[in-house]
Design a protein around this motif. Structure first.
Motif, PDB file in Angstrom:
ATOM      1  N   ARG A  11      83.881  16.453 -46.287  1.00 16.72           N
ATOM      2  CA  ARG A  11      84.500  15.306 -45.620  1.00 16.72           C
ATOM      3  C   ARG A  11      83.738  15.035 -44.330  1.00 16.72           C
ATOM      4  O   ARG A  11      83.464  15.958 -43.563  1.00 16.72           O
ATOM      5  N   GLU A  13      83.519  12.481 -40.848  1.00 16.09           N
ATOM      6  CA  GLU A  13      84.186  11.485 -40.009  1.00 16.09           C
ATOM      7  C   GLU A  13      83.294  11.153 -38.812  1.00 16.09           C
ATOM      8  O   GLU A  13      82.559  12.008 -38.329  1.00 16.09           O
ATOM      9  N   ILE A  15      83.632  10.001 -34.927  1.00 16.68           N
ATOM     10  CA  ILE A  15      84.558   9.837 -33.804  1.00 16.68           C
ATOM     11  C   ILE A  15      83.811   9.161 -32.661  1.00 16.68           C
ATOM     12  O   ILE A  15      82.714   9.592 -32.291  1.00 16.68           O
ATOM     13  N   ASP A  96      90.883   7.524 -47.646  1.00 14.96           N
ATOM     14  CA  ASP A  96      89.955   7.969 -46.608  1.00 14.96           C
ATOM     15  C   ASP A  96      90.364   7.438 -45.234  1.00 14.96           C
ATOM     16  O   ASP A  96      90.338   8.163 -44.236  1.00 14.96           O
ATOM     17  N   PHE A  97      90.733   6.177 -45.176  1.00 11.10           N
ATOM     18  CA  PHE A  97      91.085   5.598 -43.887  1.00 11.10           C
ATOM     19  C   PHE A  97      92.444   6.088 -43.408  1.00 11.10           C
ATOM     20  O   PHE A  97      92.681   6.217 -42.207  1.00 11.10           O
ATOM     21  N   ARG A  99      93.506   9.145 -43.898  1.00 18.66           N
ATOM     22  CA  ARG A  99      93.207  10.468 -43.330  1.00 18.66           C
ATOM     23  C   ARG A  99      92.577  10.335 -41.950  1.00 18.66           C
ATOM     24  O   ARG A  99      92.835  11.152 -41.054  1.00 18.66           O
ATOM     25  N   SER A 100      91.746   9.313 -41.776  1.00 19.86           N
ATOM     26  CA  SER A 100      91.117   9.099 -40.468  1.00 19.86           C
ATOM     27  C   SER A 100      92.162   8.789 -39.406  1.00 19.86           C
ATOM     28  O   SER A 100      92.076   9.261 -38.270  1.00 19.86           O
ATOM     29  N   LYS A 104      92.921  10.930 -36.063  1.00 21.09           N
ATOM     30  CA  LYS A 104      92.913  10.278 -34.751  1.00 21.09           C
ATOM     31  C   LYS A 104      94.166  10.637 -33.961  1.00 21.09           C
ATOM     32  O   LYS A 104      94.106  10.961 -32.769  1.00 21.09           O
ATOM     33  N   ASP A 130      88.184   6.325 -31.408  1.00 23.41           N
ATOM     34  CA  ASP A 130      88.185   5.805 -32.774  1.00 23.41           C
ATOM     35  C   ASP A 130      87.736   6.885 -33.744  1.00 23.41           C
ATOM     36  O   ASP A 130      86.793   7.636 -33.454  1.00 23.41           O
ATOM     37  N   VAL A 131      88.411   6.980 -34.879  1.00 24.90           N
ATOM     38  CA  VAL A 131      88.023   7.916 -35.938  1.00 24.90           C
ATOM     39  C   VAL A 131      87.861   7.115 -37.215  1.00 24.90           C
ATOM     40  O   VAL A 131      88.760   6.354 -37.593  1.00 24.90           O
ATOM     41  N   ARG A 132      86.720   7.282 -37.867  1.00 28.99           N
ATOM     42  CA  ARG A 132      86.421   6.477 -39.055  1.00 28.99           C
ATOM     43  C   ARG A 132      85.743   7.336 -40.117  1.00 28.99           C
ATOM     44  O   ARG A 132      84.844   8.120 -39.820  1.00 28.99           O
ATOM     45  N   ALA A 133      86.196   7.175 -41.362  1.00 29.70           N
ATOM     46  CA  ALA A 133      85.585   7.899 -42.472  1.00 29.70           C
ATOM     47  C   ALA A 133      84.124   7.478 -42.633  1.00 29.70           C
ATOM     48  O   ALA A 133      83.788   6.309 -42.463  1.00 29.70           O
TER      49      ALA A 133
END
Length: 351
Positions: A11, A13, A15, A96-97, A99-100, A104, A130-133
């Motif tokens: 996985r 991510e 950040i 996925d989003f 989980r992001s 976050k 910001d947290v993004r897959a």
């Protein structure tokens, strides 16, 4: 590196860390605050526990700088964070989003503590952290097939997370901001641009743009150890990738509600009783939520004495929307969790 991590099922991510800033903050002080806050965030015990529970492998962090005539120096960092595979199940874009968003919410309090420790204000929950897959090229095709096909047919390439970290020099500023290299372009004919570029150079002198986790967590050793290292001459003559600014339009739309996915119903009689017996409780709860001191408005209301009951879980759904007459696109939208808040009645039924 991202391609190899995803091939292994990891996985990934990205950040993005940002601190509050304005025109009065010099570039050197902004850079010092960011670097110090990043060190504090990495050393925070509760943040380490969150990452280790997700089988954290390592990270690579890049610093990026722009300057806006309204908000001053915008110095921020992007970190690619890699976690071990925890199950063999394939996830779609929506999962996925989701989980992001959860990651976050778990990590934001640590970034807020780090910001306060270095003398900065509270980072905005939506814009300051910001947290993004992160997907590989193959993931992108599989999870957003329509967007991938449209981009391919238009002859466009992706501006992925790896480019965000390593090729900031190729980006152009937005309407209200410029990159240091755009400032340098104007330095010959503008004393102000020359001064700004000198300020940028002094703030970044001797600092690394890209930093890797140390020791066994160095992602180069984990994923790239068997590849030959390219020398500078090879990198200079590589075919460049071009930048397109439409990637955000293709990402699932997570809404404009600060990603705090709640809808709370308060009856007029309850609002009246709270106004009489706990004046300002709703305003105080909203202030806690807006400042980031509480990530849940429901929790903030409960802390003020309200009885809050959840009536439905939140989630995500896909929907079609019309971008032009007879032309539709699909997006992911937030389904907020539903709550009902009531003010407890006192003995005798008065309140």
């Amino acid at each position: 590196m991202i391609e190899r991590a995803r091939e292994r099922g990891c996985r990934v991510e990205m950040i993005t860390f940002t601190l509050p800033h304005d025109l009065s903050l010099p570039a050197g002080e902004s850079m010092r605050r960011l670097k110090d806050a990043l060190r504090r965030f990495s050393a925070d015990g509760s943040m380490r526990r969150v990452l280790n529970e997700l089988a954290f492998i390592g990270k690579v962090t890049s610093t990026e700088v722009t300057y806006g005539h309204v908000s001053g120096w915008h110095i921020h960092a992007h970190a690619i964070v890699v976690f071990e595979q925890q199950d063999d199940r394939e996830t779609d874009a929506k999962e996925d989003f989701a989980r992001s968003v959860e990651l976050k919410k778990a990590l934001y309090p640590g970034w807020k503590r780090a910001a306060h420790a270095v003398g900065a204000g509270t980072p905005h929950f939506k814009y300051g952290f910001d947290v993004r897959a992160v997907w590989s090229a193959n993931d992108y095709i599989a999870k957003l097939p329509e967007a991938a096909t449209a981009k391919s047919e238009a002859g466009k390439g992706r501006w992925g997370a790896e480019a965000e970290l390593s090729k900031a020099y190729m980006k152009e500023g937005r309407k209200t901001s410029r990159t240091p290299w755009e400032i340098l372009d104007g330095a010959d004919c503008s004393q102000e641009d020359a001064r700004l570029f000198r300020e940028y150079a002094a703030a970044t002198w001797g600092r690394s743009q890209i930093e890797w986790s140390k020791g066994e967590r160095d992602l180069r050793k984990v994923f790239l150890d068997d590849l030959p290292e390219k020398v500078d001459e090879q990198l200079v003559y590589e075919e460049p990738e071009w930048v397109f600014d439409d990637e955000d339009e293709e990402m699932p739309d997570l809404g404009d509600e600060n990603l705090v996915m709640e809808r709370i119903q308060i009856g007029s009689s309850d609002a009246w009783r709270a106004r009489v017996y706990a004046f300002g409780s709703i305003d105080r709860a909203c202030a806690l939520w807006e400042s980031g001191d509480s990530l849940s408005l429901a929790d903030a209301l409960a802390g003020e004495g309200w009885h809050v009951e959840k009536v439905s879980e939140g989630g995500y759904r896909r929907e079609l929307f019309e971008v032009e007459p007879s032309i539709f696109k699909e997006r992911t939208v937030v389904e907020p969790a539903e709550f009902v808040a009531t003010w407890p009645r006192r003995a005798g039924g008065v309140a």
